[in-house]
Design an enzyme around this catalytic site. Structure first.
Site: not given
Ligand code: NAD
Length: 485
Positions: A177, A253, A287, A389
Site C-alpha cells: 500500500k 523505518e 527522514c 521531528e
Molecule cells: P505515516 O506514518 O503517516 O504514513 C505512512 C504509511 O502508513 C501510509 O501509507 C499510511 O497510509 C499508512 N498508515 C497510517 N496509519 C496506519 C495504520 N494505523 N495502519 C496501517 N497503516 C497506516 O508517515 P508519512 O507521513 O507518510 O511519512 C513521513 C514519516 O516517515 C516521517 O516521520 C519520516 O521521518 C518517516 N520516514 C522514515 C524513513 C526511514 O527510513 N526511517 C524514511 C522515510 C520517511
C-alpha cells in the site's frame, strides 16, 4: 494534465475500489487523480492472490526470478518521463531532485537486490562432535512468505521499491500500500509488472488510508507473514500493536531528529554546502534530513551567517522548472503541521535567522503548499522544536565548546536514525561518528548511499536494518540444518 484513475492491482488485474478519493498537486492545488480505495474484501483478495502465487514464485530458480526484477527496472526506465512527471505532480518535488534521486533509485533498487539474491552465499560451520567426528551446520534460508509493505509519501517510488524489491528477490510475494498522499508511481509500477508478465499475484497494490482502511486491513490480516513499514513513529507503534496477536515480524523505518556536528577544523565551505543540502533537500522531507545543527563556538557566528545565505539562495519555483531548488511541502495538511512548529519555535524563544513563514508569489503557486526555508537559533535543548521531528525545511543551530559536549547534545534524543560529522581530522571523524547513537553516521557527506550497506535506525527511529544482505534478516526465515558426518 488529465485526471488519472488509480486502481488496485490484485491478482494481476486492475480493479475499481469501493469509492474514490481526490489527489491534488501540492504546487498549485490542481486535481490530478481519483484514487480507488480498496475494500476489506479486496485486501483479502490481494492476500489470497499473493498466497496462491507464493509457492511458484519461491520455487523459481533464482536466475529466472531475478530476471523479472531486472525487467521491472528496465520497465521503469522505459517509462522514465512518465514516472518522473507523476512523482513530481504527486509531491511537488523539483525535477532536478526527482530525476536524479527518486526515479533512478526506484529502478536501481530492483537491480541491486536482484544482484544480491543472485550472488548470496550461505552461512555454514563445521562443528566438532563429542565422538570425535564432525557435523556440518548450514542456515538454509526460505522466504518469509506473504509480505505486507506500507510506505510513506516523501520518496514515494524510492521507498516503495526499497521494500518491494528485496521482498520479491528473496522469493516472497507482496501486498503493498503506497501512501494515500502519493499513490501514482506505485500504480505505474503495477502497470510495468503487468507489461513484463510478472506472474499474477506475486505483486499486488491496494490503495487507501491507515485506520479502518487498506493499511489496517493489511496489518491485521491473519494470512500476512510480516510487515515492512516506513513512516511516522506513532504509526509504527500502532502497527506493532496490530501485529502483536499474531507475533508477526516487523521491519520499521521511522522518524528522526538528526544532528549535524560541524567542527572548527571542517572544510568550511563544504560543511556549509553539505549542511544546507541536508537541511533543505526535498523541502526537508527526507527522514535523514538534519534538523539540529551543532557548531564549534569559534566558527558559530560565521556558520550561521553562511547557512542563512544558502537558505536565502534557494529558488522556490515551479517543480518542473530546472532552476527550482525547493518545491512545496507535500500537502496543505503537512504545511499546517510545519507552520505549527514555526509558531511554537517563536513561543519557545527562538531567534528566527531567516524564514519562518509562507511565501507569496502572485500566481497559482499561492494555492500550493510552499513554505520558507527557516533557521532558528537560541532555543534551549529541552524545547519541543529540538525534540520533535518537524519534517520540513527547518533547523536549529546551537554552539558547542568541546567534542564531548557535541556528542552529548547530538545523542540527547529518543530518535536514532542519522548524523553527519564535518571535520578534516579523520581520527575525530571516525571517533565521533562511532559515538553517535544512530543507524547511519556520515563523515564529510550526507545521504551518500551504497545499497549494500545496513539502513535503519534505533530508538524511536525503527526496528531492524534493511539493505544488501541485511535485508535477509527480515525477508527470509533461516532453517539451520545440522548434518552429522
Ligand atoms: P505515516 O506514518 O503517516 O504514513 C505512512 C504509511 O502508513 C501510509 O501509507 C499510511 O497510509 C499508512 N498508515 C497510517 N496509519 C496506519 C495504520 N494505523 N495502519 C496501517 N497503516 C497506516 O508517515 P508519512 O507521513 O507518510 O511519512 C513521513 C514519516 O516517515 C516521517 O516521520 C519520516 O521521518 C518517516 N520516514 C522514515 C524513513 C526511514 O527510513 N526511517 C524514511 C522515510 C520517511
Amino acid at each position: 494534465m488529465s485526471v488519472r484513475h488509480l486502481r488496485n492491482f490484485i491478482g494481476g488485474r486492475f480493479h475499481d475500489g469501493i469509492r474514490t478519493f481526490a489527489k491534488h498537486n501540492p504546487a498549485d492545488g490542481a486535481l490530478i487523480a481519483q484514487v480507488h480505495e480498496a475494500s476489506r474484501d479486496q485486501v483479502d483478495a490481494a492476500v489470497a492472490a499473493a498466497r496462491a502465487a507464493l509457492p511458484g514464485w519461491a520455487a523459481l530458480p533464482v536466475g529466472e526470478r531475478t530476471a523479472y526484477l531486472y525487467a521491472l527496472a528496465d520497465g521503469i526506465e522505459r517509462r522514465f518521463d512518465e514516472f518522473l512527471q507523476a512523482e513530481i505532480a504527486d509531491t511537488g518535488k523539483p525535477v532536478g531532485w526527482a530525476s536524479q534521486i527518486d526515479i533512478p533509485r526506484g529502478a536501481a533498487n530492483f537491480r541491486s537486490f536482484a544482484e544480491i539474491a543472485r550472488t548470496l552465499d550461505m552461512e555454514s560451520f563445521m562443528t566438532d562432535t563429542p565422538d570425535g567426528r564432525q557435523a556440518l551446520n548450514y542456515a538454509y534460508r526460505k522466504p518469509l512468505g506473504v509480505v505486507g509493505v506500507i510506505s510513506p509519501w516523501n520518496l514515494p517510488l524510492l521507498l516503495f521499491t526499497w521494500k518491494v524489491a528485496p521482498a520479491l528477490a528473496f522469493g516472497n510475494t507482496v501486498v503493498a500500500k503506497p501512501s494515500e498522499v502519493t499513490p501514482t508511481t506505485a500504480t505505474l509500477l503495477a502497470e510495468v509488472a503487468e507489461e513484463i508478465g510478472l506472474p499474477p499475484g506475486v505483486f499486488n497494490v491496494v490503495h487507501g488510508f491507515g485506520p479502518n482502511s487498506a493499511g489496517e486491513f493489511i496489518t491485521t490480516h491473519p494470512d500476512i507473514d510480516g510487515i515492512t513499514f516506513t513512516g511516522e513513529t506513532a504509526t509504527g507503534s500502532t502497527i506493532m500493536k496490530a501485529v502483536a496477536p499474531g507475533v508477526k515480524p516487523v521491519s520499521f523505518e521511522l522518524g528522526g531528529k538528526n544532528a549535524a556536528l560541524v567542527f572548527d577544523d571542517a572544510d568550511f565551505d563544504a560543511a556549509v554546502a553539505g549542511v544546507a543540502r541536508s537541511v533543505f533537500a526535498n523541502c526537508g522531507q527526507v527522514c535523514l534530513c538534519t534538523e539540529r545543527v551543532y557548531v564549534h563556538r569559534p566558527i558559530f557566528d560565521k556558520f550561521v551567517s553562511a547557512l542563512k545565505i544558502e537558505a536565502e539562495k534557494l529558488v522556490l519555483g515551479w517543480p518542473m522548472d530546472p532552476a527550482t531548488t525547493m518545491g512545496p511541502l507535500v500537502s496543505h495538511e503537512h504545511r499546517s503541521k510545519v507552520q505549527s512548529y514555526l509558531k511554537l519555535a517563536v513561543e519557545e524563544g527562538a531567534t528566527v535567522v531567516t524564514g519562518g513563514g509562507v511565501p507569496t508569489f502572485g500566481d497559482a503557486r499561492d494555492e500550493g503548499a510552499y513554505i520558507q526555508p527557516t533557521i532558528w537559533t537560541g532555543l534551549p535543548e529541552t524545547a519541543r522544536c529540538i525534540k520533535e521531528e518537524v519534517f520540513g525545511p527547518v533547523c536549529h543551530i546551537a554552539p558547542f565548546d568541546t567534542e564531548e559536549d557535541a556528542i552529548r547534545m547530538a545523542n540527547d534524543t529518543r530518535y536514532g536514525l542519522a548524523a553527519a560529522v564535518w571535520t578534516t581530522n579523520l581520527t575525530r571523524g571516525h571517533r565521533v561518528a562511532q559515538a553517535m547513537n544512530v543507524g547511519l553516521a556520515w563523515v564529510n557527506c550526507w545521504f551518500l548511499r551504497d545499497l549494500r550497506t545496513p539502513f535503519g535506525g534505533s530508538g524511536l527511529s525503527g526496528i531492524g536494518r534493511e539493505g544488501g544482505r541485511h535485508s535477509l534478516h527480515f525477508y527470509t526465515e533461516p532453517t539451520n540444518v545440522c548434518v552429522k558426518l
